[in-house]
Design a protein around this motif. Structure first.
Motif, PDB file in Angstrom:
ATOM      1  N   GLY A 172       0.817  -1.213   0.000  1.00 59.96           N
ATOM      2  CA  GLY A 172       0.000   0.000   0.000  1.00 59.96           C
ATOM      3  C   GLY A 172       0.846   1.256   0.000  1.00 59.96           C
ATOM      4  N   THR A 173       1.933   1.253   0.788  1.00 56.12           N
ATOM      5  CA  THR A 173       2.822   2.420   0.872  1.00 56.12           C
ATOM      6  C   THR A 173       3.522   2.677  -0.459  1.00 56.12           C
ATOM      7  OG1 THR A 173       3.198   2.012   3.235  1.00 56.12           O
ATOM      8  CG2 THR A 173       4.785   3.413   2.099  1.00 56.12           C
ATOM      9  N   LEU A 174       3.981   1.630  -1.128  1.00 56.61           N
ATOM     10  CA  LEU A 174       4.648   1.789  -2.422  1.00 56.61           C
ATOM     11  C   LEU A 174       3.695   2.361  -3.475  1.00 56.61           C
ATOM     12  CD1 LEU A 174       6.757  -1.508  -2.620  1.00 56.61           C
ATOM     13  CD2 LEU A 174       7.644   0.836  -2.492  1.00 56.61           C
ATOM     14  N   ILE A 175       2.470   1.874  -3.504  1.00 60.55           N
ATOM     15  CA  ILE A 175       1.478   2.376  -4.466  1.00 60.55           C
ATOM     16  C   ILE A 175       1.242   3.870  -4.263  1.00 60.55           C
ATOM     17  CG2 ILE A 175      -0.973   2.298  -5.117  1.00 60.55           C
ATOM     18  CD1 ILE A 175      -0.863  -0.736  -4.496  1.00 60.55           C
ATOM     19  N   VAL A 176       1.053   4.271  -3.022  1.00 59.95           N
ATOM     20  CA  VAL A 176       0.758   5.672  -2.727  1.00 59.95           C
ATOM     21  C   VAL A 176       1.970   6.556  -3.001  1.00 59.95           C
ATOM     22  CG1 VAL A 176       0.105   7.307  -0.917  1.00 59.95           C
ATOM     23  CG2 VAL A 176      -1.059   5.099  -1.074  1.00 59.95           C
ATOM     24  N   THR A 177       3.172   6.072  -2.728  1.00 61.80           N
ATOM     25  CA  THR A 177       4.385   6.854  -3.000  1.00 61.80           C
ATOM     26  C   THR A 177       4.484   7.213  -4.476  1.00 61.80           C
ATOM     27  OG1 THR A 177       5.589   5.821  -1.158  1.00 61.80           O
ATOM     28  CG2 THR A 177       6.908   6.878  -2.881  1.00 61.80           C
ATOM     29  N   VAL A 178       4.237   6.239  -5.337  1.00 58.32           N
ATOM     30  CA  VAL A 178       4.285   6.481  -6.781  1.00 58.32           C
ATOM     31  C   VAL A 178       3.208   7.482  -7.194  1.00 58.32           C
ATOM     32  CG1 VAL A 178       3.969   5.430  -9.051  1.00 58.32           C
ATOM     33  CG2 VAL A 178       5.299   4.233  -7.300  1.00 58.32           C
ATOM     34  N   LEU A 179       1.977   7.290  -6.712  1.00 60.22           N
ATOM     35  CA  LEU A 179       0.870   8.184  -7.070  1.00 60.22           C
ATOM     36  C   LEU A 179       1.128   9.604  -6.574  1.00 60.22           C
ATOM     37  CD1 LEU A 179      -2.227   5.904  -6.308  1.00 60.22           C
ATOM     38  CD2 LEU A 179      -1.319   6.511  -8.555  1.00 60.22           C
ATOM     39  N   TYR A 180       1.584   9.752  -5.343  1.00 57.80           N
ATOM     40  CA  TYR A 180       1.827  11.072  -4.764  1.00 57.80           C
ATOM     41  C   TYR A 180       2.906  11.837  -5.525  1.00 57.80           C
ATOM     42  CZ  TYR A 180      -1.015  10.786  -0.481  1.00 57.80           C
ATOM     43  OH  TYR A 180      -2.040  10.748   0.427  1.00 57.80           O
ATOM     44  N   THR A 181       4.013  11.153  -5.841  1.00 52.71           N
ATOM     45  CA  THR A 181       5.121  11.833  -6.501  1.00 52.71           C
ATOM     46  C   THR A 181       4.720  12.332  -7.884  1.00 52.71           C
ATOM     47  OG1 THR A 181       6.694  10.414  -5.298  1.00 52.71           O
ATOM     48  CG2 THR A 181       7.530  11.623  -7.208  1.00 52.71           C
ATOM     49  N   PHE A 182       4.035  11.502  -8.661  1.00 51.51           N
ATOM     50  CA  PHE A 182       3.574  11.925  -9.984  1.00 51.51           C
ATOM     51  C   PHE A 182       2.521  13.024  -9.883  1.00 51.51           C
ATOM     52  CE2 PHE A 182       5.424   7.957 -11.634  1.00 51.51           C
ATOM     53  CZ  PHE A 182       6.026   8.449 -12.778  1.00 51.51           C
ATOM     54  N   LEU A 183       1.682  12.983  -8.845  1.00 45.62           N
ATOM     55  CA  LEU A 183       0.648  14.005  -8.674  1.00 45.62           C
ATOM     56  C   LEU A 183       1.269  15.372  -8.422  1.00 45.62           C
ATOM     57  CD1 LEU A 183      -2.464  14.320  -8.529  1.00 45.62           C
ATOM     58  CD2 LEU A 183      -2.270  14.032  -6.055  1.00 45.62           C
ATOM     59  N   GLN A 184       2.275  15.438  -7.561  1.00 45.17           N
ATOM     60  CA  GLN A 184       2.943  16.711  -7.293  1.00 45.17           C
ATOM     61  C   GLN A 184       3.695  17.204  -8.529  1.00 45.17           C
ATOM     62  OE1 GLN A 184       1.870  17.880  -4.382  1.00 45.17           O
ATOM     63  NE2 GLN A 184       0.985  15.820  -4.121  1.00 45.17           N
ATOM     64  N   TYR A 185       4.266  16.273  -9.287  1.00 41.99           N
ATOM     65  CA  TYR A 185       4.937  16.631 -10.542  1.00 41.99           C
ATOM     66  C   TYR A 185       3.959  17.333 -11.482  1.00 41.99           C
ATOM     67  CZ  TYR A 185       6.726  15.952 -15.288  1.00 41.99           C
ATOM     68  OH  TYR A 185       7.109  16.156 -16.587  1.00 41.99           O
ATOM     69  N   VAL A 186       2.750  16.788 -11.587  1.00 46.34           N
ATOM     70  CA  VAL A 186       1.731  17.377 -12.465  1.00 46.34           C
ATOM     71  C   VAL A 186       1.340  18.768 -11.985  1.00 46.34           C
ATOM     72  CG1 VAL A 186      -0.695  17.173 -13.169  1.00 46.34           C
ATOM     73  CG2 VAL A 186       0.832  15.198 -13.328  1.00 46.34           C
ATOM     74  N   PHE A 187       1.138  18.938 -10.678  1.00 44.74           N
ATOM     75  CA  PHE A 187       0.775  20.251 -10.128  1.00 44.74           C
ATOM     76  C   PHE A 187       1.855  21.282 -10.447  1.00 44.74           C
ATOM     77  CE2 PHE A 187      -1.823  18.172  -6.469  1.00 44.74           C
ATOM     78  CZ  PHE A 187      -2.860  17.922  -7.347  1.00 44.74           C
ATOM     79  N   LEU A 188       3.117  20.914 -10.221  1.00 46.10           N
ATOM     80  CA  LEU A 188       4.228  21.837 -10.440  1.00 46.10           C
ATOM     81  C   LEU A 188       4.448  22.126 -11.918  1.00 46.10           C
ATOM     82  CD1 LEU A 188       6.683  20.283  -7.838  1.00 46.10           C
ATOM     83  CD2 LEU A 188       5.697  22.574  -7.694  1.00 46.10           C
ATOM     84  N   LYS A 189       4.161  21.156 -12.769  1.00 44.93           N
ATOM     85  CA  LYS A 189       4.347  21.322 -14.210  1.00 44.93           C
ATOM     86  C   LYS A 189       3.375  22.332 -14.790  1.00 44.93           C
ATOM     87  CE  LYS A 189       3.877  18.767 -18.580  1.00 44.93           C
ATOM     88  NZ  LYS A 189       3.550  17.457 -19.209  1.00 44.93           N
ATOM     89  N   HIS A 190       2.157  22.373 -14.278  1.00 44.53           N
ATOM     90  CA  HIS A 190       1.102  23.148 -14.936  1.00 44.53           C
ATOM     91  C   HIS A 190       0.755  24.477 -14.256  1.00 44.53           C
ATOM     92  CE1 HIS A 190      -0.142  20.352 -18.110  1.00 44.53           C
ATOM     93  NE2 HIS A 190       0.254  19.412 -17.285  1.00 44.53           N
ATOM     94  N   VAL A 191       1.277  24.736 -13.071  1.00 46.26           N
ATOM     95  CA  VAL A 191       0.927  25.976 -12.372  1.00 46.26           C
ATOM     96  C   VAL A 191       2.202  26.700 -11.950  1.00 46.26           C
ATOM     97  CG1 VAL A 191      -0.430  27.029 -10.523  1.00 46.26           C
ATOM     98  CG2 VAL A 191      -1.133  24.816 -11.475  1.00 46.26           C
ATOM     99  N   PRO A 192       2.349  27.984 -12.274  1.00 45.21           N
ATOM    100  CA  PRO A 192       3.505  28.749 -11.802  1.00 45.21           C
ATOM    101  C   PRO A 192       3.548  28.746 -10.273  1.00 45.21           C
ATOM    102  CG  PRO A 192       2.317  29.968 -13.495  1.00 45.21           C
ATOM    103  CD  PRO A 192       1.460  28.795 -13.140  1.00 45.21           C
ATOM    104  N   ILE A 193       4.726  28.631  -9.730  1.00 44.23           N
ATOM    105  CA  ILE A 193       4.894  28.532  -8.276  1.00 44.23           C
ATOM    106  C   ILE A 193       4.220  29.675  -7.518  1.00 44.23           C
ATOM    107  CG2 ILE A 193       6.631  28.673  -6.435  1.00 44.23           C
ATOM    108  CD1 ILE A 193       8.398  26.860  -8.119  1.00 44.23           C
ATOM    109  N   PRO A 194       4.319  30.938  -7.974  1.00 47.61           N
ATOM    110  CA  PRO A 194       3.659  32.019  -7.220  1.00 47.61           C
ATOM    111  C   PRO A 194       2.146  31.819  -7.063  1.00 47.61           C
ATOM    112  CG  PRO A 194       5.224  32.937  -8.784  1.00 47.61           C
ATOM    113  CD  PRO A 194       5.115  31.474  -9.099  1.00 47.61           C
TER     114      PRO A 194
END
Length: 438
Positions: free
Chosen positions: A231-253
């Motif tokens: 369960g922990t491994l599954i969530v780690t993969v999902l969380y990391t890719f999810l944050q990548y998507v957020f950072l990719k599409h929205v300017p940090i400010p």
């Protein structure tokens, strides 16, 4: 009658689903905005989330080993009582009662209001009403609650996978040529990174969920390690890719200090109309998380009530439903919502859960000393003591820098533990008086 009860044992797959369901919640969709207040490097942020997964995995290895040696439900309360002393176990149970579930419930309810896209709602009172309604449902029908929780796990994963796929294939609406190219890694050893790690570790909380129901598995020795680690491994993969998507599409400010980062990112990716739809989907996802924590948290309270007369009033009542424990939990969540901000509650909760989990991981060392010649058919944490040392050092680092950065929240948290000492003393006194009367 006893034979019927014994047939109701859960499978490994259900255990994995329980861990995933408890882990995926508020933090993944809210904490990024707070991390970006002091950390502006997207690469640092992604390292932060991977490191959070490593910490959670280190804890999962440790809990799996302890759980196969102490096959009792109750999580830290059961483990620490057996490994160290009833006082240590009680204090971990006290943390579970006062913040372990009540605080995440409060945070999820506050996040629900922030994400719900259709009405201008009073944040605090709407959050409290939402928790009250869910609590009321759990005082009535266990069968319906069980079916709802199983289905919600698949729903959670589906929403996140859709978000990730859209984010990976969709081109950003702004120029992010330097995305992930910043080579300044000095913040990796900064106080800001340590405090941000508290937010991330809270987001990963729930990796130990299967340890609360060890006795309910068909084969705990086999199923518990797979449920915790898988369960922990599954969530780690999902969380990391999810944050990548957020950072990719929205300017940090535009993300700094924002609670509803998921909605902001979806608006950027697919427009406001569809973004509002996903905001609604995320808010519904959070409801299922609240429901899971309301359900499990009240059982921890009723379990402690079996051993300590101070909590006798909160034992399970008719139909084995701990109604009083449910309403106690609601009251604590409501109090947290009325007296603290989202960020304050998150730090306060994160520190106490860190202390409780760290004490359990330390217990692996004691377990190894006493079980040198009795390790057959029991799970062993790999590369011992590497993962345990990583877990303990990083958690101590977080606590120290949290005190430097947010001393008020840390002091309040330590005061909570001191209050736990008083209730333990009072409970022992009640137990002694009851024994004398007999």
């Amino acid at each position: 009658m006893s034979k019927k009860i014994q047939t109701y044992k859960i499978t490994t797959l259900t255990g994995i689903a329980l861990v995933v369901a408890n882990m995926i919640g508020t933090g993944a969709f809210t904490s990024l905005g707070f991390q970006l207040k002091d950390l502006n490097n997207p690469t640092i942020i992604l390292i932060l989330w991977v490191l959070g997964g490593i910490i959670a995995l280190s804890g999962a290895f440790s809990y799996a080993e302890i759980g196969t040696h102490i096959p009792r439900s109750g999580g830290e309360y059961a483990f620490l009582t057996k490994l160290f002393h009833p006082l240590v176990g009680y204090l971990s149970g006290w943390i579970s009662i006062t913040v372990g579930f009540a605080a995440p419930i409060a945070l999820s309810a506050m996040a629900f209001v922030a994400y719900f896209p259709y009405f201008n709602l009073n944040p605090k009172w709407t959050s409290i009403i939402l928790i009250a309604v869910i609590t009321l449902i759990h005082t009535k029908n266990l069968s319906l609650s069980s079916k709802f929780q199983n289905a919600s796990t698949l729903f959670k994963i589906a929403i996140i996978v859709v978000l990730i796929f859209i984010g990976i294939w969709q081109e950003p609406s702004f120029s992010n040529i330097e995305f992930l190219s910043n080579s300044d890694y000095s913040n990796l050893i900064s106080p800001a990174f340590a405090v941000a790690l508290i937010y991330v570790s809270y987001s990963y909380s729930g990796w130990n969920a299967a340890a609360y129901i060890t006795e309910e598995f068909k084969n705990p020795k086999k199923s518990l390690p797979i449920a915790l680690i898988g369960g922990t491994l599954i969530v780690t993969v999902l969380y990391t890719f999810l944050q990548y998507v957020f950072l990719k599409h929205v300017p940090i400010p535009e993300l700094k200090g924002q609670l509803n980062v998921g909605t902001i990112a979806m608006n950027k990716m697919i427009g406001d109309d569809y973004g509002r739809f996903f905001g609604l989907a995320i808010s519904l996802l959070l409801i299922s998380g609240i429901s899971a924590m309301v359900w499990v948290g009240s059982r921890v309270t009723s379990s402690i009530a079996k051993d300590h007369r101070f909590w006798d009033f909160f034992k399970s009542e008719k139909s084995n439903i701990p109604q009083r424990a449910l309403w106690l939990q609601f009251g604590i969540s409501a109090l947290l919502i009325l007296t603290g901000t989202f960020e304050q509650i998150l730090i306060y909760c994160g520190i106490l859960l860190t202390i409780s989990s760290m004490a359990t991981v330390v217990g692996v060392f004691k377990l190894r000393c006493h079980q040198k010649n009795n390790q057959t058919n029991k799970f062993k944490s790999p590369l011992f003591p590497l993962f345990q040392i990583v877990f303990i050092i990083l958690f101590l680092w977080m606590i120290v820098y949290a005190f430097i950065s947010s001393p008020f929240e840390v002091i309040v948290g330590l005061s909570n533990i001191a209050l736990g000492f008083l209730t333990y003393w009072w409970s022992n006194k009640l137990n002694d008086n009851h024994t004398k009367l007999k």
